[in-house]
Design an enzyme around this catalytic site. Sequence first.
Site, PDB file in Angstrom:
ATOM      1  N   GLU A 184       0.823  -1.221   0.000  1.00  0.00           N
ATOM      2  CA  GLU A 184       0.000   0.000   0.000  1.00  0.00           C
ATOM      3  C   GLU A 184       0.854   1.267   0.000  1.00  0.00           C
ATOM      4  O   GLU A 184       0.380   2.344   0.377  1.00  0.00           O
ATOM      5  CB  GLU A 184      -0.964   0.009   1.194  1.00  0.00           C
ATOM      6  CG  GLU A 184      -1.885  -1.194   1.316  1.00  0.00           C
ATOM      7  CD  GLU A 184      -2.861  -1.376   0.147  1.00  0.00           C
ATOM      8  OE1 GLU A 184      -2.903  -0.512  -0.742  1.00  0.00           O
ATOM      9  OE2 GLU A 184      -3.555  -2.419   0.139  1.00  0.00           O
ATOM     10  N   HIS A 240      -2.911   1.783   8.687  1.00  0.00           N
ATOM     11  CA  HIS A 240      -3.944   0.983   8.029  1.00  0.00           C
ATOM     12  C   HIS A 240      -4.073  -0.367   8.728  1.00  0.00           C
ATOM     13  O   HIS A 240      -3.075  -1.031   8.980  1.00  0.00           O
ATOM     14  CB  HIS A 240      -3.584   0.759   6.557  1.00  0.00           C
ATOM     15  CG  HIS A 240      -4.409  -0.307   5.880  1.00  0.00           C
ATOM     16  ND1 HIS A 240      -5.785  -0.201   5.731  1.00  0.00           N
ATOM     17  CD2 HIS A 240      -4.070  -1.497   5.324  1.00  0.00           C
ATOM     18  CE1 HIS A 240      -6.243  -1.287   5.103  1.00  0.00           C
ATOM     19  NE2 HIS A 240      -5.223  -2.091   4.847  1.00  0.00           N
ATOM     20  N   HIS A 249      -7.177  -3.827   9.794  1.00  0.00           N
ATOM     21  CA  HIS A 249      -8.383  -4.570   9.413  1.00  0.00           C
ATOM     22  C   HIS A 249      -9.253  -4.856  10.645  1.00  0.00           C
ATOM     23  O   HIS A 249      -9.405  -6.011  11.040  1.00  0.00           O
ATOM     24  CB  HIS A 249      -7.974  -5.913   8.761  1.00  0.00           C
ATOM     25  CG  HIS A 249      -7.134  -5.786   7.528  1.00  0.00           C
ATOM     26  ND1 HIS A 249      -6.434  -6.841   6.985  1.00  0.00           N
ATOM     27  CD2 HIS A 249      -6.890  -4.724   6.718  1.00  0.00           C
ATOM     28  CE1 HIS A 249      -5.787  -6.447   5.889  1.00  0.00           C
ATOM     29  NE2 HIS A 249      -6.038  -5.161   5.715  1.00  0.00           N
ATOM     30  N   GLU A 260     -17.916  10.759  22.838  1.00  0.00           N
ATOM     31  CA  GLU A 260     -16.592  11.292  22.499  1.00  0.00           C
ATOM     32  C   GLU A 260     -16.339  11.344  20.987  1.00  0.00           C
ATOM     33  O   GLU A 260     -15.471  12.087  20.527  1.00  0.00           O
ATOM     34  CB  GLU A 260     -15.484  10.471  23.173  1.00  0.00           C
ATOM     35  CG  GLU A 260     -15.392   9.055  22.645  1.00  0.00           C
ATOM     36  CD  GLU A 260     -14.079   8.350  23.031  1.00  0.00           C
ATOM     37  OE1 GLU A 260     -14.054   7.116  22.993  1.00  0.00           O
ATOM     38  OE2 GLU A 260     -13.098   9.039  23.355  1.00  0.00           O
TER      39      GLU A 260
HETATM   40  O1  2HA Z   1      -4.101  -3.766   2.211  1.00  0.00           O
HETATM   41  O2  2HA Z   1      -3.424  -4.862   4.482  1.00  0.00           O
HETATM   42  O3  2HA Z   1      -1.796  -7.215   3.629  1.00  0.00           O
HETATM   43  C1  2HA Z   1      -3.088  -4.710   2.178  1.00  0.00           C
HETATM   44  C2  2HA Z   1      -2.734  -5.129   3.527  1.00  0.00           C
HETATM   45  C3  2HA Z   1      -1.495  -5.893   3.680  1.00  0.00           C
HETATM   46 ZN    ZN Z   2      -5.318  -4.028   4.115  1.00  0.00          ZN
END
Ligand code: 2HA
Ligand code: ZN
Length: 273
Positions: A116, A140, A142, A170
């Site tokens: 990324e 970033h 998940h 908040e």
């Molecule tokens: O967006 O999060 O694996 C790609 C990732 C890495």
């Molecule tokens: Zn990702």
Amino acid sequence: MDLLKEEFIREFIDITNEGYQKGWHERNGGNASYRIKPEEIEHIKPYLTYDKPYDKIGVSVPNLKGEYFLITGSGKYFRKIKNKPDENLAIIEIDSSGQNYRLVWGLTKGGRPTSELPTHLMNHSVKKDRTHNSHRVIYHCHPANVIALTFVLPLEDAVFTRELWEMATECPVVFPDGIGVVDWMVPGGRDIALSTSKLMEKYNVAIWAHHGIFCSGEDFDETFGLVETVEKSAEILVKVLSMVNEKRQTITPENLRDLAKDFQVSLPEEFLQ
Ligand code: 2HA
Ligand code: ZN
């Protein structure tokens, strides 16, 4: 001097490790980057080497020319960063055209910066400009609840912003500008980088449908705290939606306006309709 004792590296390792503990970085999921300050670079110069070739970034970031970034490696596991930072992290330098980068430290067992990289650098480029040089961290990950919501809410900035503001008092104070949403796209390339950085002109949070979240901030605590706040709010919304079809009561637009006044933040009217 030990490079790994530098405060910005220790803090980077800390948040990546905490992110892993929170379950936001399964396998090699997620990536992070930090725009290193000139005085920090001066301090670690003896550890940097300039013998690697330049590679194309894939996007153009002229205002980042000559900047250095600490960044996670492509395919590397967040779980491993704490014990083997030099194998899993990289420091890269951007060339004078803003189109290429080279590795100056790290990835000692081989590899490249995160897949990324285009999104990270486009976001840094926008934020450097829009925040007068103050934002330095792009993160970033998940987180499950944020991702879950992208299957049930309309993929609209206004809907995500308002729903997540309402889930905890908040929230409007922590992300008063709101949240941007990117429709599902192939990750890792120029197109998703352009769409994300466009949202970063307006917001510090961009959600990628069915994938994850990008946050931007001045420092590690602020940026990590932003992800924590958004994901906590998403978790509450997931619970609420799992219990009922409609909320019995909520934080109203009038409440939000009162809150904004007292906490001296400005909430865009477009999200208070
Ligand atoms: O967006 O999060 O694996 C790609 C990732 C890495
Ligand atoms: Zn990702």
